[in-house]
Design a protein around this motif. Structure first.
Motif, PDB file in Angstrom:
ATOM      1  N   ARG A  67      -6.252   9.255   8.585  1.00 23.14           N
ATOM      2  CA  ARG A  67      -7.313   9.370   7.581  1.00 23.14           C
ATOM      3  C   ARG A  67      -6.741   9.752   6.223  1.00 23.14           C
ATOM      4  N   GLU A  68      -5.742  10.621   6.215  1.00 18.89           N
ATOM      5  CA  GLU A  68      -5.092  10.981   4.944  1.00 18.89           C
ATOM      6  C   GLU A  68      -4.426   9.766   4.302  1.00 18.89           C
ATOM      7  N   SER A  99     -11.161   2.660   9.700  1.00 21.12           N
ATOM      8  CA  SER A  99     -11.792   3.415  10.787  1.00 21.12           C
ATOM      9  C   SER A  99     -11.549   2.766  12.144  1.00 21.12           C
ATOM     10  N   THR A 100     -11.418   1.426  12.186  1.00 22.54           N
ATOM     11  CA  THR A 100     -11.175   0.761  13.476  1.00 22.54           C
ATOM     12  C   THR A 100      -9.832   1.177  14.074  1.00 22.54           C
ATOM     13  N   LYS A 156     -15.324  -0.856   2.957  1.00 22.49           N
ATOM     14  CA  LYS A 156     -14.597  -0.237   4.068  1.00 22.49           C
ATOM     15  C   LYS A 156     -14.561  -1.155   5.295  1.00 22.49           C
ATOM     16  N   ILE A 157     -14.067  -2.364   5.062  1.00 19.15           N
ATOM     17  CA  ILE A 157     -13.977  -3.372   6.121  1.00 19.15           C
ATOM     18  C   ILE A 157     -12.508  -3.649   6.410  1.00 19.15           C
ATOM     19  N   THR A 158     -12.191  -3.752   7.683  1.00 23.20           N
ATOM     20  CA  THR A 158     -10.818  -4.066   8.083  1.00 23.20           C
ATOM     21  C   THR A 158     -10.721  -5.546   8.392  1.00 23.20           C
ATOM     22  N   THR A 159      -9.969  -6.273   7.606  1.00 23.44           N
ATOM     23  CA  THR A 159      -9.786  -7.704   7.830  1.00 23.44           C
ATOM     24  C   THR A 159      -8.413  -7.960   8.455  1.00 23.44           C
ATOM     25  N   LEU A 191      -5.674  -6.315  15.673  1.00 20.10           N
ATOM     26  CA  LEU A 191      -6.188  -4.945  15.727  1.00 20.10           C
ATOM     27  C   LEU A 191      -5.475  -4.150  16.823  1.00 20.10           C
ATOM     28  N   VAL A 192      -5.229  -4.790  17.950  1.00 21.71           N
ATOM     29  CA  VAL A 192      -4.522  -4.103  19.035  1.00 21.71           C
ATOM     30  C   VAL A 192      -3.107  -3.751  18.598  1.00 21.71           C
ATOM     31  N   ARG A 193      -2.423  -4.688  17.950  1.00 22.21           N
ATOM     32  CA  ARG A 193      -1.047  -4.408  17.504  1.00 22.21           C
ATOM     33  C   ARG A 193      -1.031  -3.260  16.493  1.00 22.21           C
TER      34      ARG A 193
END
Length: 736
Positions: free
Chosen positions: A603-604, A609-610, A497-500, A549-551
Motif C-alpha cells: 500500500r505504501e 488493490s487486486t 484505481k483500476i488495474t489493467t 494478475l497471478v504472476r
C-alpha cells in the motif's frame, strides 16, 4: 425567515436523498443524458441564422472565411447536359439471328407447302366448294402467323419455285447482316432533340427500326437484282427485322451517376469578411445557399430537434442500463465504474464533434471523406482495457451511431467507426506487451482503410476522392486511436484505481523498487516468488484465470519477509536458525506477521488493490503446523489453542488468490522433497491441494474440482521441468 427555513429543509432533504445509491445513479444518468444531448445538439443550439427566402435580414452577415461556393443550380445543369450527351447502355441479344432465321424458314416452308397442296388439290390448301378467294387468302395469312401485305403475298405465290427459294436466301442474308450490327432497338431512346445516330470511338450507337428499314431498302436498291425481286424483298425483309438491343435501365443509371461525378462543381469565390447580407436586404435563394454552405443557417425547429435528440440519447442510455443488468449487474453497483463508462462515451463524442465541427475542406465530398479521421476506436479500446470487452462492444455501437448522426446522418461513417472499434477491442483484449498497443493501432488503421474502400465502391463514390482523402484519413484515425489510448490510460488507471494488463506488466518488471529490494535483502524469497509466479501463471492459463494478475501477485506475495529475512528458511544460512532460540508462539507471530507487513509495504508503494488482496489472502487462515506441534510437544498444561497458530486470513476470495496460495504451498514443499521424481512430485502436489481443500482454504474462491485437477496437472508439468533428472558426470569431467 420563512425562505431561509425552506432553504434549510431543502438542503436537508437533498442530503438525505443523496445518501441513497439509487438517487446518485439516477442523477449520474441524467447528467450524462444532458451532456450527450448538448454535444449532439450543438448545431441546433449554436448562434445560427434563421432565415427564409423573401424575409428581410435584420443584420449584416459577413463571410467567416474565404471559400469557393458551389452553385448548385449551374452544377446540376452542367451535369445533366453531360448525362444527355452520354449514350444509354443497351444489352445485345446474340441469339436473335438464329431465332429470326428459324422464323424465315418456317414462313417460306408454309408458302411452299401451300403452293404444292393447291396444285395437287389436297390438304389444307385445297379449294373448298363454298370458299371464296378472299377467305382462302385469310386462311393462308393465319397459317403464316405474320402480317404480310396482300400484294407481297400474291407476288410470293406467283413467282416460280426457284425465285421463291432465291428470295428466301436473300432475305436470310439481309436479315443476318442487319441483326449482326448491335444496337437495333424497337424505338430509339433519344438522348437529346435532333441527335442523329452515329458511331464514336468504335462504339456502335443504338438505332431504331425505321433507320434499319431504310438501310435495308438502300441495300436492296443497290443490289444487282430484277425489279420484281427487289419489290418482293422490299416488302418481305422488313417483316423479319427484330430489335437485337434492349435498354439496360440499371446500367444506364449507374453510367449517368458516374458521368455526373466527373463534372466538377461550378463555383464562385467568396472572400473572408465579404458582405453576404446587409441589414434590410431581401433574402434570396443565392443568399440561402451561401449561408448554408458556410454553416451559418439554421433549419427546422431547434426545440423539437433537441427534444428528439434527447429522446434518442435516453433510449440508448436505457439500453445500456438493460445490458448491464443482464450481463454485468455488479457494475451497476459500482458508481466509480459507471462514472468511467459515461465519461468514456462522452469524451469520445466530444472528440468526434470537435473534429466534425471543423471545416476541413471546401468541397462536401472531400470533407465527408476527411471525417473518417475521427479516432472512434479510442474510447472502446480504453473500456476493453479498463472494464470489459462486452461493455466496450456495446459502447462502440452507441458511439458509432452518434458519430454517424454527427457526420450528416452518414451510415458509412457509422459502419467504419464500429468496425474500427471492434477490431481495436479484440486487438487489446489479449495484451501481453506494450507493443501490442501499436499493433492495435495498425490493425484499426488497416480495417478502417478496407472498410472505407469497400463502402466507397459500393456507394459509387468518386474513387479518386476516396483514395486521396478517405483511405489516408482512415489510416490516421487508427494511429490516433492508439496514441490517445496510450496517452490517457495511465491517468484513467490512477484516477479510477483500476488495474489493467499494462499495470500488471509494469509490476512484474524486476526493476520495480520493491522487487529489487526483495532481491537484495531476501534473495531466497525472491527466487521462491519467481517460481511461484511460474507455477501460478501456468495454472491460470489452464483454468481461464488472469495469468498476469497471478504472476504479479506471486511476485509480491512474500514481500513482507524483507522486514525480517533471516527468520524465513529460504534466506537462512546453514546451521543458523533464529527460531531455535525463541518460543514457538513468538516464532508463529513473526512468521504470520509477514502478511501484514507485505500489505503495508504494497500500500505504501501504491500497488493496486487486486495485488494487495492476493498478498493478504495468500495464506488464508492456514495453520502454522510446525510451530503448533512444537508448542504442543513442549506444553505440559494443555493450554495451547490451535487458533493462536493460524494466519489471520481472510481466505482467498478469487481464483487468482487461491492459485497463489496453492503455488506457494506446492513450491515450498517440493523444494524440500528429497530426490524428487515425477511420481513423487505428482503425489505430493495432489496431497497438498487436497489438504488445502479439506482445511476449507478454497471454499470462498470460485475454483471447481475440474479446475483443481487442471491446476495439479499444470503444477506437475512445470515442476517436472525444474526438477528433472540430470546426468551424473565422471569425476574427471566434473573437475574440468
Amino acid at each position: 425567515m420563512g425562505l431561509r427555513r425552506i432553504g434549510t429543509l431543502l438542503k436537508i432533504a437533498i442530503a438525505k436523498a443523496w445518501q441513497y445509491p439509487l438517487t446518485r445513479r439516477i442523477t449520474m444518468g441524467l447528467l450524462f443524458i444532458m451532456a450527450i444531448t448538448a454535444i449532439m445538439s450543438f448545431d441546433y443550439l449554436s448562434d445560427l441564422e434563421t432565415l427564409e427566402v423573401g424575409q428581410v435580414s435584420a443584420k449584416d452577415i459577413k463571410a467567416p472565411a474565404s471559400r469557393d461556393i458551389i452553385d448548385e443550380e449551374k452544377t446540376s445543369i452542367a451535369r445533366e447536359q453531360k448525362v444527355r450527351a452520354t449514350p444509354p447502355v443497351y444489352t445485345h441479344d446474340p441469339n436473335i439471328v438464329v431465332r429470326v432465321k428459324s422464323d424465315i424458314d418456317q414462313f417460306f416452308t408454309t408458302l411452299i407447302n401451300w403452293r404444292q397442296t393447291e396444285q395437287d388439290g389436297l390438304g389444307e390448301g385445297a379449294v373448298l366448294n363454298d370458299e371464296t378467294p378472299g377467305e382462302r387468302m385469310d386462311r393462308l395469312k393465319a397459317q403464316l402467323q405474320i402480317a404480310v401485305p396482300e400484294n407481297i403475298l400474291l407476288k410470293l405465290l406467283a413467282i416460280s419455285p426457284e425465285l421463291l427459294a432465291f428470295t428466301q436466301i436473300e432475305t436470310e442474308n439481309l436479315i443476318a447482316e442487319m441483326l449482326s450490327m448491335p444496337g437495333l432497338t424497337e424505338e430509339l431512346n433519344r438522348l437529346s432533340e435532333g441527335m442523329p445516330p452515329n458511331r464514336a470511338a468504335g462504339r456502335v450507337l443504338p438505332y431504331n427500326m425505321e433507320e434499319a428499314n431504310n438501310l435495308v431498302q438502300e441495300r436492296i436498291e443497290n443490289a444487282n437484282l430484277s425489279t420484281e425481286i427487289k419489290d418482293i424483298l422490299s416488302g418481305t425483309v422488313p417483316l423479319f427485322l427484330r430489335p437485337n438491343a434492349f435498354l439496360d435501365v440499371e446500367a444506364t443509371k449507374r453510367l449517368h451517376n458516374e458521368v455526373r461525378q466527373t463534372v466538377a462543381p461550378v463555383t464562385f469565390p467568396v472572400r473572408q469578411d465579404q458582405m453576404i447580407l446587409r441589414a434590410g436586404d431581401v433574402v434570396t435563394e443565392e443568399h440561402i445557399e451561401i449561408l448554408s454552405q458556410f454553416g451559418l443557417l439554421r433549419t427546422g425547429d431547434i426545440w423539437l430537434q433537441s427534444a428528439g435528440m434527447a429522446l434518442l440519447v435516453s433510449l440508448n442510455m436505457a439500453l445500456l442500463v438493460y445490458f448491464l443488468r443482464s450481463y454485468r449487474r455488479d457494475l451497476l453497483k459500482d458508481e466509480r465504474m459507471l462514472w468511467l463508462l459515461g465519461l468514456m462515451i462522452t469524451l469520445s463524442l466530444i472528440t468526434a464533434k470537435a473534429i466534425a465541427s471543423v471545416q476541413l475542406h471546401e468541397q462536401p465530398d472531400v470533407m465527408s471523406q476527411l471525417l473518417y479521421v475521427i479516432p472512434a476506436a479510442t474510447g472502446p479500446m480504453l473500456l476493453a482495457l479498463l472494464l470489459d470487452g462486452r461493455i466496450a462492444i456495446f459502447a462502440s455501437i452507441v458511439t458509432s451511431l452518434f458519430i454517424g448522426l454527427m457526420t450528416d446522418y452518414s451510415i458509412t461513417h457509422a459502419i467504419v467507426a464500429f468496425l474500427g472499434s471492434l477490431v481495436g477491442i479484440y486487438s487489446v483484449s489479449r495484451f501481453s506487451e506494450r507493443m501490442d498497443f501499436a499493433r492495435a493501432g495498425i490493425n484499426v488503421a488497416i480495417v478502417n482503410s478496407i472498410a472505407i474502400l469497400a463502402l466507397g465502391l459500393s456507394t459509387n463514390s468518386n474513387f479518386a476522392v476516396v483514395a486521396a482523402y478517405g483511405i489516408p484519413a482512415g489510416l490516421v484515425s487508427g494511429i490516433l486511436s492508439s496514441v490517445f489510448m496510450i496517452g490517457s490510460l495511465p491517468y484513467l488507471e490512477s484516477a479510477f484505481k483500476i488495474t489493467t494488463s499494462v499495470k500488471l506488466l509494469e509490476l512484474a518488471n524486476p526493476n520495480h523498487k520493491l522487487l529489487r529490494k526483495l532481491l537484495m535483502e531476501a534473495p531466497g524469497t525472491y527466487h521462491h516468488s519467481l517460481l511461484v509466479g511460474n507455477l501460478g501463471e501456468a495454472a491460470a492459463e489452464a483454468i481461464g484465470a488472469d495469468p498476469l494478475l497471478v504472476r504479479a501477485g506471486a511476485y509480491y506475495h512474500d514481500i513482507g519477509k524483507i522486514k525480517r529475512p533471516p527468520f524465513f528458511i529460504e534466506n537462512q544460512n546453514q546451521g543458523q536458525n533464529p527460531h531455535d532460540k525463541i518460543a514457538p508462539s513468538l516464532s508463529t507471530l513473526i512468521i504470520t506477521s509477514h502478511v501484514k507487513d507485505g500489505v503495508d509495504l504494497c500500500r505504501e508503494a501504491g500497488l493496486p488493490s487486486t495485488v494487495v488482496d492476493i498478498v493478504e489472502q495468500h495464506h488464508g487462515d492456514t495453520l502454522v503446523s510446525f510451530f503448533y506441534h512444537r508448542a504442543v510437544e513442549s506444553d505440559r498444561t494443555e493450554s495451547i489453542q490451535e487458533q493462536d497458530f493460524r494466519y489471520e486470513g481472510p481466505k482467498p476470495q478469487t481464483k487468482e488468490a487461491a492459485l497463489v496460495l496453492l503455488a506457494d504451498t506446492v513450491e515450498a514443499a517440493v523444494r524440500a522433497l528429497p530426490q524428487p521424481t515425477s511420481g513423487k512430485i505428482e503425489g505430493l502436489v495432489r496431497k497438498l491441494i487436497k489438504d488445502k481443500l479439506n482445511d476449507g482454504q478454497l471454499e470462498e474462491s470460485d475454483l471447481t474440482f475440474k479446475d483443481l485437477d487442471l491446476v495439479a496437472q499444470s503444477f506437475c508439468r512445470v515442476l517436472n521441468g525444474i526438477y528433472h533428472t540430470r546426468i551424473e558426470y565422471p569425476d574427471s569431467v566434473s573437475k574440468e
